[in-house]
Write an enzyme that holds these catalytic residues in place. Structure first.
Site, PDB file in Angstrom:
ATOM      1  N   LYS A  46       1.001  -1.254  -0.020  1.00 19.80           N
ATOM      2  CA  LYS A  46       0.023  -0.075   0.081  1.00 19.80           C
ATOM      3  C   LYS A  46       0.785   1.347  -0.109  1.00 19.80           C
ATOM      4  CE  LYS A  46       0.631   1.610   4.180  1.00 19.80           C
ATOM      5  NZ  LYS A  46       1.545   2.903   4.807  1.00 19.80           N
ATOM      6  N   ASP A  90      -2.439  -1.493  10.465  1.00 20.24           N
ATOM      7  CA  ASP A  90      -2.444  -1.410   8.975  1.00 20.24           C
ATOM      8  C   ASP A  90      -3.118  -2.777   8.305  1.00 20.24           C
ATOM      9  OD1 ASP A  90      -1.939   0.845   8.602  1.00 20.24           O
ATOM     10  OD2 ASP A  90       0.583   0.450   7.957  1.00 20.24           O
TER      11      ASP A  90
END
Ligand code: C5P
Length: 288
Positions: free
Chosen positions: A8, A135
């Protein structure tokens, strides 16, 4: 079972304040990219779950987030975890601000969920991921999303218009807790225009997105490291990036390009000085 674990990037990252649990309230616009680790999961004949990886310095037992994900998955299912053999072919640079460990953990959650006949919905599986790392819930779902709270409050966003992304990780790593500590000790004078970013995504306005990319951690980097990140961003812009910023707690910086030829030229220029430079594209959400 073979799985892909996408990296990401943070299009924006804002730290709103400290929380009573020692974490920080964040507001971040996240984006998956095609850069990914490959995982395989097999039942093991051994007594404990083992994680094998092409980077030998990463933990191979219980301390690996992938093993923790397996434990948390079976705990949520109310069963004891069977021993597994998890193999990870890492392509995502480590300690880079690209959620490399979290995305491997999220892939294990998705893989085990599949194997067990989908006992958890995507949102429930993301919730299981909360216990693994901040995350991980986002990495379970992927795509373009707003992440708030510790990172677990997720709102899917319109997909970022297709573009080319050059990512470059300078050859140093930054301690995440240390960088959060630095943010706590200063008054941040600038914050990302998150609502402007959301509006730009809504309108499919790639230049508007690129113009609003901003990460508050850049403002608290130690001076020598800040110089390198700035140099990388300047090179990306010089070769035609619409915008450039640092991802997560760094040190990876990236730029968005409309033209592949510009992105290729930026990649080649950065590769003279840096070994971790990649030309990738944005990736769609995993669950649609
Ligand atoms: O949850 P995870 O282990 O990935 O977080 C790593 C570290 O980042 C935490 O120990 C904490 O210092 C910091 N962190 C934070 N606030 C968040 C996410 C992470 O302070 N929302």
């Amino acid at each position: 079972m073979e799985l892909l674990a996408h990296a990401k990037l943070n299009l924006t990252l804002d730290v709103l304040g400290c929380r009573p649990d020692g974490y920080h309230d964040l507001r971040m616009v996240m984006q998956s990219i095609t850069l990914a680790d490959n995982l395989t999961i097999h039942p093991s004949q051994g007594e404990r779950t083992q994680v094998r990886c092409n980077f030998s310095f990463l933990p191979n037992g219980d301390q690996n987030l992938a093993a923790k994900a397996a434990r948390c998955f079976y705990q949520a299912l109310g069963r004891s975890a069977p021993p597994l053999d998890i193999r990870i072919q890492k392509r995502i640079p480590v300690c880079a601000g690209m959620a490399g460990g979290s995305t491997d953990a999220a892939a294990v959650l998705r893989g085990l969920n599949q194997q067990e006949g989908l006992p958890f919905s995507p949102a429930q599986l993301a919730q299981v991921g909360e216990a693994v790392g901040a995350d991980v819930p986002y990495c379970v779902l992927g795509g373009t999303a707003l992440a708030e709270g510790r990172g677990e409050l997720l709102t899917p966003l319109p997909t970022l218009p297709k573009c080319f992304v050059v990512v470059c990780k300078p050859d140093f790593s930054i301690s995440t807790p240390e960088l959060f500590g630095r943010v706590d000790s200063v008054k941040l004078h600038h914050h990302p225009d998150t609502s402007g970013m959301l509006a730009a995504l809504q309108q499919g306005d790639l230049p508007g997105v690129a113009r609003r990319m901003y990460n508050v951690f850049e403002d608290v980097l130690p001076a020598r490291q800040a110089v390198q990140v700035t140099e990388i961003k300047q090179t990306l812009i010089h070769f035609g990036a619409l915008g450039a910023t640092m991802s997560g707690t760094g040190p990876t910086a990236f730029g968005l390009f409309t033209q592949r030829s510009d992105a290729e030229a930026a990649r080649a220029a950065l590769a003279v000085d840096y070994s971790d430079v990649l030309l990738v594209q944005t990736a769609d959400p995993i669950w649609t």
